[in-house]
Design an enzyme around this catalytic site. Structure first.
Site, short mmCIF file in Angstrom:
data_model
loop_
_atom_site.label_atom_id
_atom_site.label_comp_id
_atom_site.label_asym_id
_atom_site.label_seq_id
_atom_site.Cartn_x
_atom_site.Cartn_y
_atom_site.Cartn_z
N GLU A 148 0.58 -0.84 0.34
CA GLU A 148 -0.16 -0.18 -0.17
C GLU A 148 0.68 1.12 -0.06
O GLU A 148 2.00 1.60 0.39
CB GLU A 148 -0.68 -0.25 1.11
N VAL A 162 -0.21 -2.63 10.52
CA VAL A 162 0.18 -1.69 12.24
C VAL A 162 0.24 -3.04 13.17
O VAL A 162 0.34 -3.01 13.90
CB VAL A 162 0.26 -0.83 12.37
N LYS A 203 -9.80 2.59 -2.29
CA LYS A 203 -9.69 2.04 -0.40
C LYS A 203 -11.17 1.83 -0.10
O LYS A 203 -11.32 3.40 0.02
CB LYS A 203 -8.58 2.28 0.22
N CYS A 208 -5.32 -3.38 2.24
CA CYS A 208 -5.00 -3.28 4.01
C CYS A 208 -6.14 -3.01 4.56
O CYS A 208 -6.29 -4.73 5.22
CB CYS A 208 -4.00 -2.60 4.19
C1 ACM Z 1 -3.66 0.28 7.02
O1 ACM Z 1 -5.69 -0.03 6.76
N1 ACM Z 1 -3.49 0.06 6.17
C2 ACM Z 1 -3.95 -0.68 9.30
#
Ligand code: ACM
Length: 266
Positions: A38, A173, A109, A146
């Site tokens: 990402e 994370v 996203k 992510c």
């Molecule tokens: C994330 O969605 N970068 C934790």
């Protein structure tokens, strides 16, 4: 189909440095499809709006995506990468699927994580599937980014449209996504490719450490790739994506036919 991922450590707000590093890491590789993390052009933990603006690009003509296009063209390969996108005065956390002929498919996203909400506009289009073609046949690719993993509806939406490989650029994370992606692959009987980043970024008194451990999982629950927490590097495996079309779990169970959508409240 030779498929895999690149795990690396983007430098915050240094797109030129990041494409140079990606170029170095991709140069020796021979692949049909590779997935990058990402926000590979920009890094993640922005300290100011100015830094975000400086890191982002118009994906139609920006330096980072154009360089990936050249690599895809030269290698006759497909590349999926997270990109910090600027469009119409807004910023998006975006994933692109770059075709060897220069064409590009885009996903923005839809589930923004924590402080991302401060910087990015969430995507407003449902995750879709895109066809790739080669000596490996015709294959449907889905993209999610992510934190989208936390909403199993995302991967299911892709699987129901026929996705055989779910490409998952990440900057993880929290500690449990890599394990959860095992379930996303098995419950949808698809290949999943989670390309995570490594390293730590600082923002004032706060820091974020990215957990590496990029993983690729098969529809039958095999870990095909497992990277470590810290190192940059790549891994590739030969797969038969057609195995993801078999949704029979047992002789008496079909993943899609056995769904009881009339009983679900979603
Ligand atoms: C994330 O969605 N970068 C934790």
């Amino acid at each position: 189909m030779k498929t895999g991922l690149l795990q690396f450590r983007p430098v915050l707000a240094e797109p030129e440095q990041n494409i140079e590093r990606v170029g170095e890491l991709l140069a020796p590789l021979d692949f049909d499809l590779i997935v990058l993390p990402e926000l590979s052009n920009s890094g993640y933990f922005f300290r100011s709006a100015e830094e975000l603006d400086r890191s982002a690009e118009d994906i139609g003509g920006g330096m980072f995506v154009n360089s990936l296009r050249e690599i895809a063209q030269r290698k006759g390969s497909y590349i999926v990468s997270g990109v910090c996108e600027r469009s119409g005065g807004r910023f998006y956390n975006t994933s692109v699927l770059i075709h060897p002929n220069g064409r590009m498919d885009v996903y923005r996203k839809i589930h923004l994580f924590d402080t991302e909400k401060k910087w990015f506009t969430p995507g407003d289009k449902p995750p879709g599937v895109f066809e790739v073609k080669g000596s490996f046949g015709n294959v449907l690719i889905g993209m999610m980014i992510c934190f989208d993993w936390f909403f199993p509806e995302t991967a299911r939406t892709l699987a129901l449209q026929g996705a055989q490989i779910i490409c998952h650029p990440s900057n993880l994370v929290l500690s449990y996504c890599q394990k959860a992606m095992y379930a996303r692959a098995v419950e949808n009987r698809v290949f999943t490719v989670t390309a995570n980043r490594t390293g730590t970024e600082l923002c004032g008194d706060n820091s974020l450490t990215f957990t590496g451990q990029s993983v690729m999982v098969s529809p039958k629950g095999e870990y095909l790739i497992s990277m470590n927490e810290f190192d940059e590097g790549s891994a590739l495996v030969e797969i038969d994506p057609q195995t993801a079309l078999d949704k029979n779990v047992t002789a008496g169970n079909n993943l899609f036919k056995d769904r009881r959508s009339e009983l679900y409240k979603l």
